[in-house]
Design an enzyme around this catalytic site. Structure first.
Site, PDB file in Angstrom:
ATOM      1  N   ASN A   1       0.852  -1.175   0.000  1.00 25.29           N
ATOM      2  CA  ASN A   1       0.000   0.000   0.000  1.00 25.29           C
ATOM      3  C   ASN A   1       0.898   1.239   0.000  1.00 25.29           C
ATOM      4  O   ASN A   1       2.131   1.125  -0.026  1.00 25.29           O
ATOM      5  CB  ASN A   1      -0.975  -0.016   1.180  1.00 25.29           C
TER       6      ASN A   1
ATOM      7  N   SER B   1      -1.299  -1.013  -4.125  1.00 30.41           N
ATOM      8  CA  SER B   1      -2.697  -1.452  -4.079  1.00 30.41           C
ATOM      9  C   SER B   1      -3.657  -0.343  -3.690  1.00 30.41           C
ATOM     10  O   SER B   1      -4.817  -0.345  -4.117  1.00 30.41           O
ATOM     11  CB  SER B   1      -2.843  -2.627  -3.119  1.00 30.41           C
ATOM     12  N   SER B   2      -3.201   0.594  -2.852  1.00 30.35           N
ATOM     13  CA  SER B   2      -4.078   1.696  -2.440  1.00 30.35           C
ATOM     14  C   SER B   2      -3.254   2.925  -2.115  1.00 30.35           C
ATOM     15  O   SER B   2      -2.197   2.829  -1.496  1.00 30.35           O
ATOM     16  CB  SER B   2      -4.911   1.292  -1.219  1.00 30.35           C
TER      17      SER B   2
ATOM     18  N   VAL C   1     -15.785   3.992   0.839  1.00 31.75           N
ATOM     19  CA  VAL C   1     -16.921   3.935   1.749  1.00 31.75           C
ATOM     20  C   VAL C   1     -16.452   4.457   3.106  1.00 31.75           C
ATOM     21  O   VAL C   1     -15.253   4.605   3.349  1.00 31.75           O
ATOM     22  CB  VAL C   1     -17.490   2.501   1.878  1.00 31.75           C
TER      23      VAL C   1
ATOM     24  N   ASP D   1      -4.812  -8.507   1.544  1.00 33.03           N
ATOM     25  CA  ASP D   1      -4.535  -9.925   1.312  1.00 33.03           C
ATOM     26  C   ASP D   1      -5.353 -10.442   0.131  1.00 33.03           C
ATOM     27  O   ASP D   1      -4.854 -11.205  -0.706  1.00 33.03           O
ATOM     28  CB  ASP D   1      -4.879 -10.734   2.564  1.00 33.03           C
TER      29      ASP D   1
END
Length: 298
Positions: free
Chosen positions: A147, A183-184, A211, A220
């Site tokens: 991340n 990933s983020s 959200v 994962d």
């Protein structure tokens, strides 16, 4: 499209209840046609967002014994190796040894490393783990899925914009990683989560709506889905990101909506936020692309 029979050794955490680590990764991989052998670095009652945590940790000598058993029985030929949470620098150094052993059996082994260390500016493993990842494990990885926080601490660089993100990605490529997938990231502000993937030649970003709660186990799940679709699409980076993120977003949204039915307002408790993997088996198996990846020109 690849038609060979893929076999994965996955070394991650395990929980009795809920979905993180191997519990989050194994079912989706099996649904997508992969044989999965799992070794659990820890076995806890639940993940650490719960108030009470009970369980035990796999000792290094126990990990050695399991690998030895696989080797003696000649069932240690894998196409992929997937790692997530490791509890200590010593256990992580064992991971590096295992990679070398597996590659002696299959030189074409693909290692997907999720360098689980922390998120949102906070470490949840000992600080001493980071240098082992940076200097010993990351250079062995074919695919790396940190991340934003993990990518920053691995490179010592800060990510304030897309230009910074590309510098971080290049720094990870320079360590020997063929495919870097952040990933983020926070680059979409408070409305969007942005993921970025690069194979050294092409680079893509993908944006998903946020959200108003955090989920455990999504990293994962992301790493497992990326591994699967990267294999199934013949390393098509754009399509892999689209399949991975579309699946992940559907599961997150479904979990969130069902939780809000029970808890319409306020903070959602951990037991209502366990990812609805089983209920979304069909989505995992055949995801409809609902989120498109955009190429970033370097």
């Amino acid at each position: 499209m690849c038609t060979c029979n893929p076999r994965i050794l996955s070394i991650q955490s395990h929980v009795v209840h809920g979905y993180v680590g191997n519990k989050s990764a194994t079912f989706p991989l099996q649904v997508l046609g992969f044989e999965v052998d799992s070794i659990n670095t820890v076995q806890f009652s639940t993940h650490t967002a719960y108030k009470h945590i009970k369980g035990n940790v796999l000792k290094n000598e126990e990990l050695d014994e399991l690998i030895e058993g696989l080797t003696l029985n000649d069932v240690d030929h894998y196409t992929h190796f997937l790692t997530g949470y490791s509890r200590s620098p010593d256990s992580l150094m064992k991971i590096a040894e295992i990679i070398q052993k597996l590659r002696s059996k299959n030189p074409n082994l693909i290692y997907v490393c999720d360098p689980v260390m922390g998120d949102n500016g906070k470490m949840y493993v000992p600080d001493e783990i980071m240098p082992v990842y940076r200097d010993q494990v990351v250079p062995l990885a074919d695919v790396l899925t940190p991340n934003q926080f993990e990518a920053e601490i691995l490179t010592g660089l800060k990510m304030n914009n897309f230009e910074d993100a590309l510098k971080i990605i290049d720094a990870l490529h320079d360590k020997g990683v063929k495919t870097v997938v952040i990933s983020s990231t926070d680059l979409g502000g408070d409305k969007l989560m942005v993921g970025i993937a690069s194979n050294g030649g092409s680079c893509y970003k993908i944006q998903v709506p946020l959200v108003d709660t955090n989920f455990t186990g999504t990293g994962d799940l992301f790493a497992a889905l990326f591994l699967a679709w990267f294999h199934k699409t013949g390393s098509d980076l754009k399509l892999t990101m689209e399949k991975t993120m579309s699946t992940l977003q559907h599961i997150v949204q479904d979990t969130y909506v069902k939780a809000r039915v029970v808890q319409p307002e306020g903070k959602i408790p951990p037991k209502m936020k366990e990812l609805r993997l089983i209920q979304n088996k069909g989505v995992i198996e055949d995801p409809q692309i609902t989120i498109m990846a955009e190429e970033i020109k370097k």
